[in-house]
Design a protein around this motif. Structure first.
Motif, short mmCIF file in Angstrom:
data_model
loop_
_atom_site.label_atom_id
_atom_site.label_comp_id
_atom_site.label_asym_id
_atom_site.label_seq_id
_atom_site.Cartn_x
_atom_site.Cartn_y
_atom_site.Cartn_z
N HIS A 274 75.03 63.44 49.98
CA HIS A 274 74.89 62.07 50.48
C HIS A 274 74.49 61.12 49.36
O HIS A 274 75.01 60.00 49.26
N THR A 275 73.59 61.55 48.49
CA THR A 275 73.15 60.70 47.38
C THR A 275 74.28 60.45 46.40
O THR A 275 74.45 59.34 45.91
N THR A 332 57.06 56.01 39.07
CA THR A 332 57.18 57.08 38.07
C THR A 332 58.04 58.23 38.56
O THR A 332 58.90 58.74 37.83
N ASP A 333 57.86 58.63 39.82
CA ASP A 333 58.66 59.73 40.35
C ASP A 333 60.11 59.30 40.59
O ASP A 333 61.04 60.09 40.40
N LEU A 334 60.32 58.04 41.01
CA LEU A 334 61.69 57.55 41.22
C LEU A 334 62.46 57.49 39.91
O LEU A 334 63.69 57.69 39.90
N ALA A 335 61.78 57.22 38.81
CA ALA A 335 62.47 57.21 37.52
C ALA A 335 63.02 58.59 37.15
O ALA A 335 63.98 58.70 36.38
N GLN A 336 62.41 59.65 37.71
CA GLN A 336 62.88 61.01 37.43
C GLN A 336 63.88 61.50 38.46
O GLN A 336 64.88 62.14 38.11
N THR A 337 63.64 61.20 39.75
CA THR A 337 64.50 61.73 40.80
C THR A 337 65.69 60.82 41.10
O THR A 337 66.75 61.32 41.48
N ASN A 338 65.50 59.50 40.95
CA ASN A 338 66.55 58.52 41.26
C ASN A 338 67.02 58.63 42.70
O ASN A 338 68.17 58.36 43.02
#
Length: 418
Positions: A274-275, A332-338
């Motif tokens: 989905h992503t 910070t976590d969104l920068a890694q997981t996107n």
């Protein structure tokens, strides 16, 4: 190891086959012409291996001949100590790494693996699975396997309680209890797989694709270690028996025993697909709910980079679902997981440490008029939650967070995607 320290699904399953390291990728490109030649040559040799395995009866001679021919195909099978294999045990329990684990162990000893998925027929038989003709529940399957094991002349059963393959590097999936309801004594088999250049298996790949890549790489090494047989304790339930064997096998492999199941793997792969679809779809074709919402404070500001604006919008969506989490931790976590869903899962499962904010949700922006109108427009056909799931009572214990994760995950994901 406590469940809160267990790895997530992104560490148990590989979604990309090619290496990310520049040096390994360059080496793979230089090896590609040789690999293609090996692939074509091994396809012809593989047909002869299949014919020989079909013609010769099951015996030590056939297993030796086929094992030597498989080494030409690049499949090398090693076992630590064959004397540890118990000839009286009728059920082998192994971890699942590749699509060909049952074929590899069958090169060492005679055993049968029942077909659990896929339609019966020539393909099922040619892959080395045993057809039982049972298409009903697991209870019917267990009864059929008990009847099979009651005949001592039948070869032992080789079962994979994980019911799904992992990469074999981080942890084991939670063992199903039905393989431990057949007999009271099982023998664990630790299986490790290594190959150069690429990963040993990709989560959503078919067995034909895995076979072609196996012929492409120079070699694939299967390491089989026989462990001592494990009997059932007095009045021990099948669930407890399965958990005990899982812990023993995880210690032997040097990995973690997790609570994740094959259903969690399917959900993880669905989320990744989905992503990826949203990432490559044109912006005009995406529905309004699927597009990142830009905070009103950032409208008209041109000094922000597009990447920073996108991360900020995604962080705001996570903040609406988990208001007690600091915004900087989310960014910070969104920068890694996107990915919004993956970040929410990381925060709920305790993989990202943080200190909860004292006043949760005090500075969240109110929903705009267009959003309220859009929600009221679809209220007649789809039940849309009018408020976000309650997250004020956030358990500090990783065990409590894990136990409540399955109940909250679906509601949180549905709210995040609105």
């Amino acid at each position: 190891m406590e469940p809160g320290a267990a790895p997530g699904p992104e560490r148990l399953f590989d979604s990309h086959r090619l290496p990310t390291d520049g040096f390994l990728l360059l080496a793979l490109l230089l090896y590609a012409p040789v690999g293609l030649c090996l692939l074509v040559l091994r396809l012809f040799i593989g047909v002869h291996v299949f014919l020989v395995s079909c013609i010769l009866p099951d015996s030590v001679v056939r297993r030796f001949i086929v094992r030597v021919m498989c080494s030409v195909l690049g499949l090398f099978v090693q076992q630590s100590d064959p004397r540890l294999r118990d000839v009286n045990v009728q059920v082998y329990i192994a971890n699942h790494v590749t699509q060909f684990d049952h074929n590899v162990i069958n090169l060492l000893t005679s055993c049968n693996t029942p077909a659990l998925n896929g339609a019966p027929g020539f393909i099922c038989w040619s892959r080395g699975f045993m057809e039982l003709g049972v298409t009903g529940s697991r209870a019917e399957l267990v009864d059929s396997l008990k009847a099979y094991s009651s005949h001592r002349e039948n070869p032992p059963l080789l079962l994979f309680p994980e019911e799904a393959a992992t990469n074999g590097r981080a942890g084991l999936l939670r063992f199903s209890s039905w393989p431990f309801s057949i007999l009271d004594v099982v023998q664990p088999v630790a299986l490790q797989v290594q190959r150069p250049f690429i990963t040993v298996s990709v989560a959503d790949s078919s067995w034909i694709t895995e076979l072609l890549w196996t012929f492409f790489v120079p070699f694939t090494v299967y390491q089989v270690r026989w462990m001592p047989s494990v009997p059932r304790r007095a009045e021990e339930l099948s669930e407890d028996f399965a958990l005990r064997v899982q812990e023993l096998l995880a210690m032997e492999l040097g990995v973690v025993s997790t609570r994740l199941t094959a259903a969690d793997k399917a959900e993880h792969m669905k989320r990744l697909r989905h992503t990826s679809l949203l990432r490559f779809a044109p912006a005009s074709s995406q529905p309004l709910a699927a597009r990142p919402r830009m905070p009103s404070s950032l409208s008209g500001v041109g000094s922000f980079a597009p990447e920073d604006v996108r991360i900020t919008a995604m962080a705001q969506r996570v903040k609406e679902v988990l208001p007690h989490v600091p915004l900087e931790v989310i960014r910070t976590d969104l920068a890694q997981t996107n990915c919004v869903d993956t970040t929410i899962a990381n925060l709920l499962e305790g993989r990202v440490p943080f200190f909860p904010e004292s006043e949760a949700g005090a500075d969240l922006p109110a929903p705009s008029t267009s959003q309220a109108a859009a929600a009221s427009g679809i209220q007649g056909s789809v039940a849309v939650p009018t408020s976000k799931p309650a997250t004020k009572q956030f358990a500090k214990s990783p065990v409590e967070r894990h136990l409540s994760l399955q109940e909250r995950k679906r509601a949180l994901y549905d709210y995040a995607r609105r």
